[in-house]
Design a protein around this motif. Sequence first.
Motif, PDB file in Angstrom:
ATOM      1  N   MET A 243       0.853  -1.168   0.000  1.00  0.00           N
ATOM      2  CA  MET A 243       0.000   0.000   0.000  1.00  0.00           C
ATOM      3  C   MET A 243       0.906   1.241   0.000  1.00  0.00           C
ATOM      4  O   MET A 243       1.773   1.380   0.844  1.00  0.00           O
TER       5      MET A 243
ATOM      6  N   GLU B  59      -2.569   5.771  -0.468  1.00  0.00           N
ATOM      7  CA  GLU B  59      -3.554   4.773  -0.067  1.00  0.00           C
ATOM      8  C   GLU B  59      -3.627   4.669   1.452  1.00  0.00           C
ATOM      9  O   GLU B  59      -4.712   4.522   2.018  1.00  0.00           O
ATOM     10  N   GLN B  60      -2.485   4.774   2.133  1.00  0.00           N
ATOM     11  CA  GLN B  60      -2.478   4.762   3.597  1.00  0.00           C
ATOM     12  C   GLN B  60      -3.180   5.999   4.153  1.00  0.00           C
ATOM     13  O   GLN B  60      -3.905   5.911   5.152  1.00  0.00           O
TER      14      GLN B  60
ATOM     15  N   ILE C 266      -5.611   7.672   2.677  1.00  0.00           N
ATOM     16  CA  ILE C 266      -7.048   7.457   2.459  1.00  0.00           C
ATOM     17  C   ILE C 266      -7.591   6.491   3.510  1.00  0.00           C
ATOM     18  O   ILE C 266      -8.690   6.697   4.041  1.00  0.00           O
ATOM     19  N   GLN C 267      -6.831   5.471   3.839  1.00  0.00           N
ATOM     20  CA  GLN C 267      -7.249   4.529   4.888  1.00  0.00           C
ATOM     21  C   GLN C 267      -7.354   5.239   6.239  1.00  0.00           C
ATOM     22  O   GLN C 267      -8.311   5.030   6.985  1.00  0.00           O
ATOM     23  N   SER C 268      -6.393   6.102   6.539  1.00  0.00           N
ATOM     24  CA  SER C 268      -6.449   6.876   7.790  1.00  0.00           C
ATOM     25  C   SER C 268      -7.664   7.793   7.795  1.00  0.00           C
ATOM     26  O   SER C 268      -8.350   7.934   8.817  1.00  0.00           O
ATOM     27  N   TYR C 269      -7.941   8.422   6.649  1.00  0.00           N
ATOM     28  CA  TYR C 269      -9.101   9.299   6.540  1.00  0.00           C
ATOM     29  C   TYR C 269     -10.394   8.504   6.753  1.00  0.00           C
ATOM     30  O   TYR C 269     -11.302   8.945   7.456  1.00  0.00           O
ATOM     31  N   LYS C 270     -10.465   7.335   6.160  1.00  0.00           N
ATOM     32  CA  LYS C 270     -11.657   6.489   6.317  1.00  0.00           C
ATOM     33  C   LYS C 270     -11.907   6.190   7.792  1.00  0.00           C
ATOM     34  O   LYS C 270     -13.044   6.279   8.270  1.00  0.00           O
ATOM     35  N   GLN C 271     -10.865   5.846   8.523  1.00  0.00           N
ATOM     36  CA  GLN C 271     -11.015   5.550   9.950  1.00  0.00           C
ATOM     37  C   GLN C 271     -11.381   6.818  10.720  1.00  0.00           C
ATOM     38  O   GLN C 271     -12.224   6.784  11.618  1.00  0.00           O
TER      39      GLN C 271
ATOM     40  N   ARG D 280     -15.204   7.935   0.550  1.00  0.00           N
ATOM     41  CA  ARG D 280     -15.127   7.622   1.984  1.00  0.00           C
ATOM     42  C   ARG D 280     -16.005   8.566   2.808  1.00  0.00           C
ATOM     43  O   ARG D 280     -16.586   8.166   3.815  1.00  0.00           O
TER      44      ARG D 280
END
Length: 183
Positions: free
Chosen positions: A1, A5-6, A8-13, A52
Amino acid sequence: MNRVEQLIQSYKQFIQLPWPANLAPPQRVWAAVYAPSDERRLRANLPMFEHRTVEAGYRWALIDVSNEFERWMAAHDYRDAYFESPELMEPELAGFFDDLANQVRRQVEEHTGPDAVIGLLGGSSLFGLGPHVKMSALVEAVEDANEGRLLMFFPGEVEGNNFRLLGAQDGWNYHATVISART
């Protein structure tokens, strides 16, 4: 990743966390911090931030100021003189900034609401335009216009509360909530 992408993953959480009510405007500003070298990759993945946001039950709007200086310059009566002698432009930059801040504020007001996330992109295009034109001043000029959250896309570094756009030595002390690939 990869790092974007990381992020975006942090933003999603992060966006799935409860939003406290009655926060002061600076506390409603989020900063998505990423390496300046990831600018193109971030822009290519902007639809994922919208996805997201909507997936978490919020509304999304994006304001991109990347080309505003070019638009202003192209429409300016004295642009040719400014190209020949850029130092002549210095007194006009405060007016450019005021126009930009008013324009962004109108857009924020158009999209605001307690369930709105408004992304602010392209602040790095203001870098180097002089002491009157700064991303920090733009955020401060519009932060109180949004009832929801203002997501400032920030290509640079943050140490504590010191934000350095594009890694510049001169920092900006601010209390935005940082979202990073490491969050």
